[in-house]
Design a protein around this motif. Sequence first.
Motif, PDB file in Angstrom:
ATOM      1  N   LEU A 153       0.831  -1.208   0.000  1.00 20.69           N
ATOM      2  CA  LEU A 153       0.000   0.000   0.000  1.00 20.69           C
ATOM      3  C   LEU A 153       0.868   1.262   0.000  1.00 20.69           C
ATOM      4  O   LEU A 153       0.533   2.248  -0.673  1.00 20.69           O
ATOM      5  N   ILE A 154       1.966   1.230   0.731  1.00 23.53           N
ATOM      6  CA  ILE A 154       2.868   2.383   0.753  1.00 23.53           C
ATOM      7  C   ILE A 154       3.469   2.592  -0.628  1.00 23.53           C
ATOM      8  O   ILE A 154       3.570   3.728  -1.113  1.00 23.53           O
ATOM      9  N   ARG A 155       3.873   1.502  -1.266  1.00 24.89           N
ATOM     10  CA  ARG A 155       4.410   1.609  -2.627  1.00 24.89           C
ATOM     11  C   ARG A 155       3.358   2.172  -3.580  1.00 24.89           C
ATOM     12  O   ARG A 155       3.663   3.007  -4.429  1.00 24.89           O
ATOM     13  N   ALA A 156       2.118   1.707  -3.430  1.00 25.45           N
ATOM     14  CA  ALA A 156       1.028   2.191  -4.285  1.00 25.45           C
ATOM     15  C   ALA A 156       0.781   3.678  -4.053  1.00 25.45           C
ATOM     16  O   ALA A 156       0.561   4.441  -5.004  1.00 25.45           O
ATOM     17  N   ILE A 209      12.157  13.568  -4.018  1.00 22.30           N
ATOM     18  CA  ILE A 209      11.920  13.591  -2.568  1.00 22.30           C
ATOM     19  C   ILE A 209      10.785  12.644  -2.199  1.00 22.30           C
ATOM     20  O   ILE A 209      10.855  11.918  -1.194  1.00 22.30           O
ATOM     21  N   THR A 210       9.728  12.653  -3.009  1.00 27.03           N
ATOM     22  CA  THR A 210       8.598  11.744  -2.770  1.00 27.03           C
ATOM     23  C   THR A 210       9.047  10.294  -2.808  1.00 27.03           C
ATOM     24  O   THR A 210       8.655   9.480  -1.958  1.00 27.03           O
ATOM     25  N   ASN A 215      10.436   5.228  -0.125  1.00 23.48           N
ATOM     26  CA  ASN A 215      11.376   4.129   0.119  1.00 23.48           C
ATOM     27  C   ASN A 215      11.689   3.980   1.610  1.00 23.48           C
ATOM     28  O   ASN A 215      11.789   2.862   2.127  1.00 23.48           O
ATOM     29  N   ILE A 216      11.829   5.113   2.291  1.00 23.20           N
ATOM     30  CA  ILE A 216      12.083   5.076   3.735  1.00 23.20           C
ATOM     31  C   ILE A 216      10.890   4.466   4.465  1.00 23.20           C
ATOM     32  O   ILE A 216      11.051   3.634   5.376  1.00 23.20           O
ATOM     33  N   ILE A 220      10.786   1.076   6.785  1.00 27.40           N
ATOM     34  CA  ILE A 220      10.300   1.091   8.168  1.00 27.40           C
ATOM     35  C   ILE A 220       9.170   0.066   8.351  1.00 27.40           C
ATOM     36  O   ILE A 220       9.147  -0.688   9.326  1.00 27.40           O
ATOM     37  N   ALA A 221       8.238   0.035   7.390  1.00 25.60           N
ATOM     38  CA  ALA A 221       7.120  -0.910   7.464  1.00 25.60           C
ATOM     39  C   ALA A 221       7.602  -2.350   7.356  1.00 25.60           C
ATOM     40  O   ALA A 221       7.122  -3.243   8.061  1.00 25.60           O
ATOM     41  N   SER A 222       8.581  -2.577   6.492  1.00 23.83           N
ATOM     42  CA  SER A 222       9.133  -3.934   6.317  1.00 23.83           C
ATOM     43  C   SER A 222       9.855  -4.380   7.589  1.00 23.83           C
ATOM     44  O   SER A 222       9.746  -5.530   8.012  1.00 23.83           O
ATOM     45  N   HIS A 223      10.582  -3.448   8.206  1.00 24.31           N
ATOM     46  CA  HIS A 223      11.309  -3.751   9.445  1.00 24.31           C
ATOM     47  C   HIS A 223      10.325  -4.060  10.578  1.00 24.31           C
ATOM     48  O   HIS A 223      10.568  -4.920  11.410  1.00 24.31           O
TER      49      HIS A 223
END
Length: 226
Positions: A153-156, A209-210, A215-216, A220-223
């Motif tokens: 969802l973050i990637r989307a 920047i977006t 990516n950050i 964070i979500a993956s971690h």
Amino acid sequence: MIEQLLPNASQMTDDFVQATIETIVMVSVAMVIAGVIGLLLGIVLLVTGEYGLRPNRVVYWTLDQIVNIGRSIPFIILLAIIMPFTRLLVGTSIGTTAVTVPIVVGTIPFFARQVQNALLEVDPGVVEAAKAMGTSDTGIVFRVYLREGLVSLIRAASFTIINLIGLTAMAGVVGGGGLGSTALQDGYQRGRTDVTFTAMVLILIIVFITQVIGNIAVRIASHGRS
């Protein structure tokens, strides 16, 4: 040296600052509104699909066609089509506020499909396990789909924001404000290549920047899931 390379743009610092702010505001407002509606629509598509929690052929087919049609309409045509609605809603069809309306309308179906595809990546075995434990449909949506599909969802969302930035630039054709308007009206139409170039660079910086923030957030979500 800057004045020699960018003779016109170097004299428009305040204009570029204002245009950049307008672009960021348009993207932010549009993403919040389209994000909420698109997320809800994507969840409904997921739930009512053939293998969803509550399959409903009529609801799914209707929403699926609306999303397909909405994604197929070129944005420049959408601007013209909903101009009367925009004027009725905000009182004008020109300017930053007005152009935000078609941007939202054009983004909702795009993001809804991104949400649906992202949630479809969730392992069906996890969903079945939640069902076996007696978790309600609402609980499965929030505790399984949204939680397990957070990275996707973050990637989307990141991809959608980048697409939104492109729409704001295109909105400059109708005087929508922002960097797109500066590039076209103050740059291209007046033969000021340096102005167009500077606006393009600023747009690319916003995109960069977006992407970095996205990516950050993904890391964070993956971690957090590991």
